[in-house]
Scaffold this motif. Sequence first.
Motif, PDB file in Angstrom:
ATOM      1  N   ALA A 105      44.915 -41.384 -69.501  1.00  0.00           N
ATOM      2  CA  ALA A 105      44.852 -39.940 -69.750  1.00  0.00           C
ATOM      3  C   ALA A 105      45.438 -39.209 -68.546  1.00  0.00           C
ATOM      4  O   ALA A 105      45.120 -39.529 -67.403  1.00  0.00           O
ATOM      5  N   TYR A 106      46.307 -38.278 -68.828  1.00  0.00           N
ATOM      6  CA  TYR A 106      46.814 -37.367 -67.797  1.00  0.00           C
ATOM      7  C   TYR A 106      47.518 -36.216 -68.498  1.00  0.00           C
ATOM      8  O   TYR A 106      47.740 -36.248 -69.715  1.00  0.00           O
ATOM      9  N   PRO A 128      46.445 -32.579 -73.838  1.00  0.00           N
ATOM     10  CA  PRO A 128      45.669 -32.837 -72.612  1.00  0.00           C
ATOM     11  C   PRO A 128      45.571 -31.602 -71.728  1.00  0.00           C
ATOM     12  O   PRO A 128      46.490 -30.791 -71.654  1.00  0.00           O
ATOM     13  N   SER A 148      43.385 -30.391 -67.788  1.00  0.00           N
ATOM     14  CA  SER A 148      42.657 -30.957 -66.643  1.00  0.00           C
ATOM     15  C   SER A 148      41.185 -31.150 -66.989  1.00  0.00           C
ATOM     16  O   SER A 148      40.568 -32.149 -66.592  1.00  0.00           O
ATOM     17  N   VAL A 171      40.879 -34.272 -69.281  1.00  0.00           N
ATOM     18  CA  VAL A 171      41.078 -35.518 -68.533  1.00  0.00           C
ATOM     19  C   VAL A 171      39.836 -35.849 -67.712  1.00  0.00           C
ATOM     20  O   VAL A 171      39.342 -36.990 -67.734  1.00  0.00           O
ATOM     21  N   ALA A 188      37.988 -42.836 -70.745  1.00  0.00           N
ATOM     22  CA  ALA A 188      39.350 -43.012 -70.250  1.00  0.00           C
ATOM     23  C   ALA A 188      39.319 -44.088 -69.181  1.00  0.00           C
ATOM     24  O   ALA A 188      38.644 -43.926 -68.152  1.00  0.00           O
ATOM     25  N   VAL A 217      43.259 -42.728 -65.307  1.00  0.00           N
ATOM     26  CA  VAL A 217      43.811 -41.375 -65.339  1.00  0.00           C
ATOM     27  C   VAL A 217      44.817 -41.247 -64.206  1.00  0.00           C
ATOM     28  O   VAL A 217      44.717 -41.940 -63.182  1.00  0.00           O
ATOM     29  N   SER A 255      45.997 -38.514 -61.678  1.00  0.00           N
ATOM     30  CA  SER A 255      45.644 -37.205 -61.134  1.00  0.00           C
ATOM     31  C   SER A 255      45.713 -37.284 -59.617  1.00  0.00           C
ATOM     32  O   SER A 255      46.077 -38.315 -59.047  1.00  0.00           O
TER      33      SER A 255
END
Length: 754
Positions: free
Chosen positions: A182-183, A237, A239, A242, A251, A254, A256
Amino acid sequence: MLKRRGAQYFMFLLRLLVLLMLAGKVYALETLSLWHGYRGAERAAFERLVEDFNRSQSEIQVNALAVPFGGYADKLSAALPRGQGPDLFVFAHDRLGGWASAGHTVAPIDRYVSERLRQRFPANLVDAMTFAGELYGLPLAFKSPALILNTDLVASAPATTDEMVAIARQHTDRNAGRFGLAYMYTEPFFHGMLMNSFGSGPFSRGGSLALGSPGNIASVEMLARWARAERILPEEPSSTLVSSLFNQGRAAMVISGPWMLGEIDSRVNYRVVPLPVNSASGRPLAPWMAVEGVFLSSRATNPAAAVAVMEYLTRRHSAERMAIQGGQLPANTLAFAHPRIATDDTAMAFLRQLEVAVPTPNLPAMTVVWVPLKNLLKKVVKGAAQPEAEMHLLQRQLQGDLARLERSRQRSEIPQQMPAWLWLIPLALVLAALWAWARYRRRLMATWHANRTAYLYILPAMLGMLVLVFFPLLYGLILSFTDTTVFNEHTPLWSRFVGLDNYAAILGDFDLWRGQEGARSLDFDNFYWTLLITILWTASNVILAVGLALIMALALDKPIFGRNAFRLLLILPWAIPNYITALVWKGMFHPQFGVINQGLQVLGVAPVAWFDSIGASFFTGVVTNVWLSIPFMMVVILGGLQSIPRELYEVARVEGAGRWFQFRSITLPLLKPVLIPAVILSVVWTFNMFNVIYLVSDGAPAGANDILITKAFRIGFEKYQYAYAAAYSIVILALLFCYAVWQMRMSRTMEVVR
């Protein structure tokens, strides 16, 4: 006696000399102002560092000022070109190119910086502080994305993107809301890692736009595979999404940066590792990074003293303190040798990521790339566009926008004198004012003496209207006849005059299609398309809001059970700020985690991709706006209903009139004095309803559902064509004025007919 007087005279001279020396020393003290946008622990650590610098020597005094980050950039852009503002300021490097190109904001420091001072920092961080071969500041800290693993799910870090996708596939169960990776993949800042691993990013080595290069096309194709073929990424998506997925264990990995670490739940076991190697290109994923530096402003009168402050703030011990006390990732990488930092696995992982990270391009043209590239990524991952064709189309579109900006810059560089005829405008205004005073003086004076108290009461309101409404309106009108852009906004206004060119470009664009044969599509930036959407938006909202509000008002006008409670509940959407309501509805319409789609699935209906098509996205805005509009219209109509004499209905019933006849012959005619002003207000508000469009659908897909006001915003603050946006706004004003005149005439005509 004479000797004593001589000695006293000598001591007096000696004291005077000492005082003069002290005064000269005080006068020689250089005072510098420094602005920064730090908060919390970072602010405390930074301001203590400045205080230590002031105590460490007696030649320079630095006054640090924390500026609220929301308006920080605008304050700098407004103050510095006018000779105000700080001597030094701390800011991210991405605006450097725009400031340096416009002039009067930042100043180069090459002549004051030694090679030894440069060598404190990695070369890529120094590059971030450099534009057109000149150094404008020294880096303080950096922030770049990296890969964050949930160690309860992923034991070892993937070495390649193929391994990362394989691990993500194992941990993806879309029906259960679980994802391997996830991002914020539709944000260009995060997509930069793929672009840089295939080539040089959106610009060539020479700085020209290169979005259509094979490497950039390959990067978009890889993202499309991850999202559509592998299906390892969540939809829409953000922030918040995520962070939520990672904290809930939904998730496995990720992508980030250090800004997310404070949001990770303490119960989650995680590890930060560098991003893997791109299996397709054999090069590591090279994310864009934001570099925070201290810059020299153009108004600084003592650059050498300012650079001395920079030198102190970037020393090893200063970097160590900002890392330990402020939580920064220091640009002076010698600080990572400190025991407390060297034993921090997270900090050391970001240091390893720094080796391949690329500074976000600080070219002025980059400001125009962000939003169009984001829209392209959204279209591609949803299957609404093919990567190669769309990238080439975007390349041509942005080249046109950049050419327009460049023409404005080149025109501003040509020396020009103020046209003599411009002096006729203020002269004509003065003569008109004198003529009006001479003609109406007696009437004005008589009215003043007769109604002095009333005029004094409305004077504050008139002053407010003059400053807050009429002056901005006049300035916007004048601006619309220029070619003001981000590149020439500091040049004299008269030097940017282009006459009616902006209006001709807006109203003369009749080509609703863009692209070449085989890849043609509707041009959603066309004024007439946007006008059509705006009219449909306004009409549908007003009709639905007035119709539903009328039904509710008629129901609440009856003595039903719980009438007061219903009135209170129905007024709540109006009491809540509309931007809060808009964000709540946006979350409810989320295609994967929104409550509306979850409700549809419970009923056995397939979930809807609300923001993928023009119709569905339009529907989300209408639902939100009608929800916001009904309370006001209902209160207005209910007030009108309660003012209708009940005797009229009793007489009608005695005469045998039914409910429909009573509604058509009594209720509607007597509601018109209330309804017509309310409808006019509703049309104006809905026509300019910026919040709902911008916050709920953001004009999706690809700006197709933008209305005129949001399009004007995008032209001004995403394309930085301020004069064109001003002309757009004047056109909007003219349309609303014409509507108001038409509505008033229709009302008078209907009254005459009656």
